[in-house]
Structure formats: C-alpha cells, structure tokens
Scaffold this active site. Structure first.
Site, short mmCIF file in Angstrom:
data_model
loop_
_atom_site.label_atom_id
_atom_site.label_comp_id
_atom_site.label_asym_id
_atom_site.label_seq_id
_atom_site.Cartn_x
_atom_site.Cartn_y
_atom_site.Cartn_z
N GLY A 1 -2.65 -6.12 5.28
CA GLY A 1 -2.19 -5.37 4.12
C GLY A 1 -1.77 -3.97 4.51
O GLY A 1 -1.67 -3.61 5.68
N GLY A 2 -1.50 -3.15 3.49
CA GLY A 2 -1.04 -1.81 3.74
C GLY A 2 -2.11 -0.89 4.28
O GLY A 2 -1.82 0.12 4.93
N MET A 3 -3.42 -1.21 4.01
CA MET A 3 -4.50 -0.33 4.43
C MET A 3 -5.40 -0.94 5.51
O MET A 3 -6.07 -0.20 6.23
CB MET A 3 -5.38 0.01 3.20
CG MET A 3 -4.63 0.71 2.10
SD MET A 3 -4.07 2.35 2.57
CE MET A 3 -3.04 2.75 1.17
N ALA A 4 -5.45 -2.27 5.60
CA ALA A 4 -6.41 -2.89 6.51
C ALA A 4 -5.91 -4.28 6.90
O ALA A 4 -5.00 -4.84 6.29
CB ALA A 4 -7.79 -3.00 5.86
N THR A 5 -6.53 -4.83 7.95
CA THR A 5 -6.27 -6.20 8.40
C THR A 5 -7.56 -7.01 8.26
O THR A 5 -8.64 -6.51 8.58
CB THR A 5 -5.80 -6.22 9.86
OG1 THR A 5 -4.61 -5.44 9.97
CG2 THR A 5 -5.52 -7.64 10.32
N VAL A 6 -7.45 -8.25 7.77
CA VAL A 6 -8.60 -9.11 7.57
C VAL A 6 -8.59 -10.22 8.62
O VAL A 6 -7.56 -10.87 8.83
CB VAL A 6 -8.61 -9.72 6.15
CG1 VAL A 6 -9.82 -10.63 5.98
CG2 VAL A 6 -8.63 -8.62 5.10
N LYS B 1 -12.93 -7.04 7.79
CA LYS B 1 -11.79 -6.20 7.42
C LYS B 1 -11.87 -4.90 8.20
O LYS B 1 -12.85 -4.17 8.14
CB LYS B 1 -11.81 -5.91 5.92
CG LYS B 1 -10.72 -4.93 5.48
CD LYS B 1 -10.74 -4.70 3.98
CE LYS B 1 -10.23 -5.90 3.24
NZ LYS B 1 -10.11 -5.65 1.80
N ASP C 1 -7.22 -2.71 -9.13
CA ASP C 1 -6.12 -3.45 -8.50
C ASP C 1 -6.29 -4.94 -8.72
O ASP C 1 -6.27 -5.74 -7.79
CB ASP C 1 -6.06 -3.13 -7.00
CG ASP C 1 -4.70 -3.48 -6.39
OD1 ASP C 1 -3.73 -3.62 -7.16
OD2 ASP C 1 -4.61 -3.60 -5.17
#
Length: 649
Positions: free
Chosen positions: A27-32, A47, A141
C-alpha cells in the site's frame, strides 16, 4: 506476475522469530507479508512501514500508540494484533493472518452481491466497528480493501452468509491523519467512501465510519460507488454537494427498505445518521429480519427435500432468513439461535386447526399438493434465475472504446469501465479484458465490465541524488523498480553513503521491475591537492611526488616568468587518491619581441622605438648621431627587457 521475486525481505527472519515467506500486498504506507511465527508455529501477517514513512517521527509514534490500543481491542470480527517491533529502523506489526479474500476481491469477481449476502457481511463489519467505537476509536478508512472475508470451515467463501468477516487497519488511518496534520489541504481518506465532514472541515467521529459503511453497502448492492471521476478532489466534493442515490435506481427489483437503510447511513448531515456503528447494526439486523421473513423463494428451497416429498410422519422446518440463520461458529456475539416454525404431518399449528373431524388422509393430500406446488415454483424460479434470463456475452476483446460503445447500443447491454490494465501489446484505449468473458453468461440487458488498455506500463526514474541508500530504495520500490548498488566514488560535496548518480539517468522511462544502478559517495578522498600556483614547475613536481600524486603540464603563453605554474586542475583543497593526476598550466614566458633594423636612423629615434617594444637600450659613442650598427641585429627575436646596444657616430 510473481510479486515476491524482487523483494529482498522474502526469507528474512525478523527479530529472530518471524520468518517472512511471501508478500501479500503493498500500500501507500506499508507492505504486508505472510510470515511463520517459528516460536508458536503459526502463520501470521507482518506489516512493515515503508522507509519513506520511517523518517516521520510523529507518524511512527502515533502508529505505535494506536497499535497498542488495537491490541487491547478483542473482538471476533477485528483482525488481531499480536506483536510490534522494529526491523532495520522500520516499525512493523504482527497480526492475525486471515485465509480468504478481501471484499474488494469478491466485488471484482462478482461485481455485486445479493441483498442477503450484503447484509450478512455488513452485520459483521458493523459489529467490529461498533467494538472500536465503544473503545473510543474511529476507523476513518472503512472500504472494501479493509474488509477480509475468511474461508468457511467447509472451504471457500462461496456461501457469504456463513463466511466470517474481519475488519483490518483499525487505528492506522488515525495515525496517518495525525502525521499529516500540518499539511493543509491533504485529505487522508479514500475519496470514494469519504464522509462530507472530513472534506469540509477534517472532522471525524463515529458517524464518519457510519457514512463509509453506508457507501460500502451501496457498492455491494449495485457493483459501483455512488460518486466517481478522474479528479479525487472533485469526487470528494460530490459527497458534500449530492445525496447518495437509491440503490434500486441502478439495480431494478431491490427492496425499498434497502434504499431507506442506505439513505439513513449516508445522510450528509452527521446528526441525521445513526449515532455509531452499533446503532446502524441494530437497524441492519431489523432490515435483514424483514427481508428474511419475506423471502419465500429461499424458504421454499430450504424446506423441499432433495429427492422426494415427505412421508406421513416426517417433520419439515421452515426457517426465516434472519440474523440467527448462520451456523454457531459464524454467529455474532449474543445472537439468537435460528428461528423456525415446525409443520408436522398430522399436526397443523393451533391457528390452523379446524377440528378433529379431518382425517389423516385429507391432511396428507393437502400437504402433498402444497409440496408439489412448491416444487413447481422452485423449479420455475431456478430455471429463470440460472438459465432463462441469461444470454451469451459478446466478445469485446481488442475493440476500441468507440466500437465497444456501438456494440453495447446495438446489442442492448450496459457498459461498465474498470480501472484498465497496462499492456505491452494491446494499443491504448482498446479492450484488454472483459467480465463476463466472451461467450460467458450475462443477464439480458445486463452489465459487461471492460478494462481498456492503458498502454505500456512505464515508470520514470526519480531524482535520487543526495538520498541515503534506504530512502533511494524506498523511492524506487514505490515505483515498482529495483535498486542495484554500483561502485562507490569519492566526492567533496556529497556525504558518504548518499547517492551520487543513477544509471539510467533521472527521467528515463522503465518497465516494471527494471533495475536502477546507483553510485554512492565514499566521502572526501584522503589526499588534499596543494596550492601550486606561482611555483616553479620543478618545485611543483617535487611537492606532488611527495604526496603520491603525478603531474602533467600544459604550457601556455603568459606574462609570468617562464616555467612558472599559472593554474592547476583539480583546484587546491580538492580530495584525491594515490597516483591521481594533477594537470599544471605552466608559463612559456612572455612572447618574443622582434628587434627592428635601426641602421641610419637618428640615435634618439632608435632609442624611443626600442623602449616602446619593451626592450632596454644602450647607446655607444655619440647619442646625437646616427645609428651605424646594432646588437642584436635587425629582425632578431628576443625576450622582453632584452638589452639592445646601438652604436651611433
């Protein structure tokens, strides 16, 4: 495409415990990632915050605080947080791994859901959000990407009524919003689901989540969001300026009670909505009970035996499709057991008894006739639902947008444009895929979703000069590019470890997964080049040799004395390494002067001419006579200030 190939974290063990096995999403803020907790031998979701966010201390602090809060929020419909920590300076969370799909995946596959399925999913979503509201948290969100639909114990998620729903990313939106508090005009929410009050004044409370949940319900029922467009800001303001339309206006046959429920949840005035997710949940359960009681078709399907009509002593249960008709493992907390009404052969409900004179044969005949009618209704309804109302979808692949719209007009189906897809072979604005596929089944006059080609996918190399290695890697990963560390170079201006240059250069367009090689600064070189200007060339050579540097000379005309150093490259103070070359500009001395032939000229005129040329003059004998001879002779070239002797008599 395998998204794990280029990820260097795959196979890494975090904190000596969590071994990363694959990448789920970015995503825009983190990777899972998926990971194996080697201590407890279970699969978890991990995450990790992007490097570009790790430098924002305010964001990291709020992210950590919210993670602690969510870890204390225990609810069967909330994705649990198990642990937190840092890896190479990047904060991470360890969470429950949910085997299944996101609601976005399901909507992509099926486009829209039945009312019963939509309400079943919404119930569990609201149960999770209500728990957060009771704990004083606002999600901020709520959208299909943050709703996970777990596989049922029987496998798969085909029966959405029995599936377990979990809501993810509680608190992260709050942390993101806090990190951007000083950035006016930035809206930290997904515009398709954003509440009007977030757009106008940035305020969010429990009713903000209620609005977003109402938009999710609208999308589940209709297969689209109410407001859409290319400009996110314009889409956000549509929520402020317009009421959400009724779902039945887009999908014919939807009960009006669903229109009313959607309208109550998405009123533009927050004070007119349900006060929180718990209040909306109560309304959803009431609507679902009403729909279940009226859903005769589903009730009939559940009561008809698979092979034959019931015998005289059989017992048939006709359940209502309400809040309690999910199995025990999937039932919401404090939810009642399934409700039903038993009709036993030979015994009708009290309200239906006429007396004891009716014999068992008559009752059997009536019951058999009723079942026969039910079977016919079911068969007819099943044929219409599964076959009768469908036709073959036309092939739209490789057609242009104009051709597709003409086909839709001529053949009587509706078009829905998806997000599009990049293609190396299909020209831009040409159909690259469709749903249903060619020759697949589609409702007559129904909707066919097409994805137009976006053309070749390309990413421009960003300006990486001056960035630290981790930040440069993060910039490239966000653009789906890979970083390769090239050979280092000394630099007098760029700090050690920062990027000096990239290959290809900034602005070059690359394919997804392409590699960008960066050269990192090694800092200042160990030897300092001395100042050699004004020194004799021999002295300059000796000084450079003592420092382990070599000299090369370039002779130039100059008014400085011959063999004097008049310039150097690199300049003094510049860093250098052993055997580096220093180029010296050396004076060839002033230009030579041509001595004129002064024979028979007056002696005083000759003196003036020679001094005008920068030469020194010596007069022998009579200074008032005429020049009879000279030394050096006429037309001889000499250096400036050379003495010329003239003999006058």
């Amino acid at each position: 495409m395998d998204t794990t190939v280029a990820d260097t974290l795959i196979g890494t063990t975090i904190d000596g415990r969590y071994r990363i096995t694959g990448r789920v999403a970015r995503g825009g803020m983190a990777t899972v990632y998926t990971a194996t907790d080697e201590r407890l031998e279970r699969t978890v979701a991990l995450k990790i915050i992007h490097p570009s966010q790790a430098t924002n201390a305010h964001f990291v602090d709020r992210f950590t605080d919210e993670a602690k809060t969510i870890a204390r929020l225990t609810h069967p419909n909330v994705v649990a947080v198990y642990d937190q920590g840092r890896h190479q300076g990047l904060p991470y969370l360890v969470m429950e791994y949910v085997q299944g799909n996101t609601l976005r995946d399901l909507l992509t596959q099926r486009r829209r859901l039945s009312p019963v399925e939509a309400l079943a999913i919404l119930e569990q979503m609201l149960a999770a959000i209500a728990a957060a509201h009771r704990a004083g948290l606002v999600h901020r969100d709520v959208k299909p990407e943050n709703v996970l639909v777990a596989e049922a114990p029987s496998g798969g998620v085909a029966n959405l009524v029995d599936a377990v729903v979990k809501v993810a990313d509680f608190g992260l939106a709050r942390a993101v919003e806090a990190s951007s508090a000083d950035e006016p005009g930035q809206l930290m929410a997904t515009v398709a689901y954003v509440a009007p009050e977030l757009v106008t004044d940035g305020h969010a409370d429990a009713r903000t989540d209620v609005y977003s949940a109402g938009i999710v319900l609208f999308e589940m029922l209709t297969g689209r969001v109410p407001f859409d467009g290319d400009d996110p800001v314009a889409v956000a303001w549509q929520h402020v300026d317009n009421d959400v339309p009724a779902p039945s206006g887009l999908v014919k046959g939807l009960p009006t009670v669903l229109d009313d429920l959607t309208a109550r949840a998405t009123r533009r005035d927050p004070g007119a909505r349900p006060t929180d997710a718990g209040a909306l949940l109560a309304e959803v359960q009431t609507v679902r009970d009403d729909l279940g009681a009226a859903n005769v078709e589903t009730a009939l399907l559940r009561q008809v035996p698979p092979t034959r009509a019931p015998v005289a002593d059989a017992t048939t249960v006709v359940p209502a499709i309400g809040a309690g008709d999910r199995p025990p493992w999937a039932r919401l907390p404090n939810q009642a057991a399934p409700r039903g009404q038993e009709y036993t052969a030979g015994r009708l409900p009290r309200s239906s008894r006429r007396g004891s004179s009716e014999g068992p044969d008559r009752r059997r005949i009536l019951l058999s006739a009723a079942v026969a009618v039910m079977v016919l209704v079911v068969i007819g309804s099943t044929w219409w639902v599964t076959l009768g109302r469908y036709t073959d979808a036309p092939s739209l692949i490789n057609q242009t947008k104009a051709q597709v719209e003409l086909s839709a007009q001529q053949q009587g189906f509706e078009l829905f444009y998806g997000d599009g897809a990049y293609s190396e072979s299909v020209p831009k604005d040409t159909v690259v895929s469709q749903d249903p596929a060619p020759d697949g089944k589609v409702v007559k006059g129904g909707v066919i979703t097409v994805n137009l080609s976006l053309g070749p996918e390309r990413f421009a190399v960003p300006d990486l000069a001056g960035l630290e290695l981790a930040a440069a890697r993060g910039e490239l990963e966000q653009l789906n590019l890979k970083l390769k560390e090239g050979s280092g170079q000394y630099s007098d201006t760029v700090p050690e470890g920062a990027v000096l240059s990239s290959d290809p250069k900034t602005g070059t367009q690359l394919k997804r997964g392409a590699t960008v090689t960066v050269a990192l600064s090694k800092g200042r070189a160990p030897i300092r080049v001395p100042d050699l200007n004004g020194k004799n060339i021999n002295e300059a050579r000796d000084e450079l040799a003592k420092l382990g540097l070599t000299a090369s000379e370039r002779y130039k005309d100059s008014d400085q004395p011959k063999d004097t150093v008049i310039g150097q490259t690199p300049k003094s103070g510049t860093g250098a390494t052993k055997d580096d070359e220093v180029t010296l500009d050396v004076s060839k001395g002033p230009p030579l002067v041509t001595v004129p032939d002064l024979t028979n000229q007056p002696c005083q005129d000759a003196r003036a001419a020679l001094e005008g040329l920068g030469l020194r003059v010596r007069i022998d004998f009579n200074p008032n006579a005429f020049v009879r001879s000279q030394q050096p002779g006429g037309n001889t070239q000499v250096e400036p200030q050379t003495e010329v002797a003239i003999q006058c008599f």
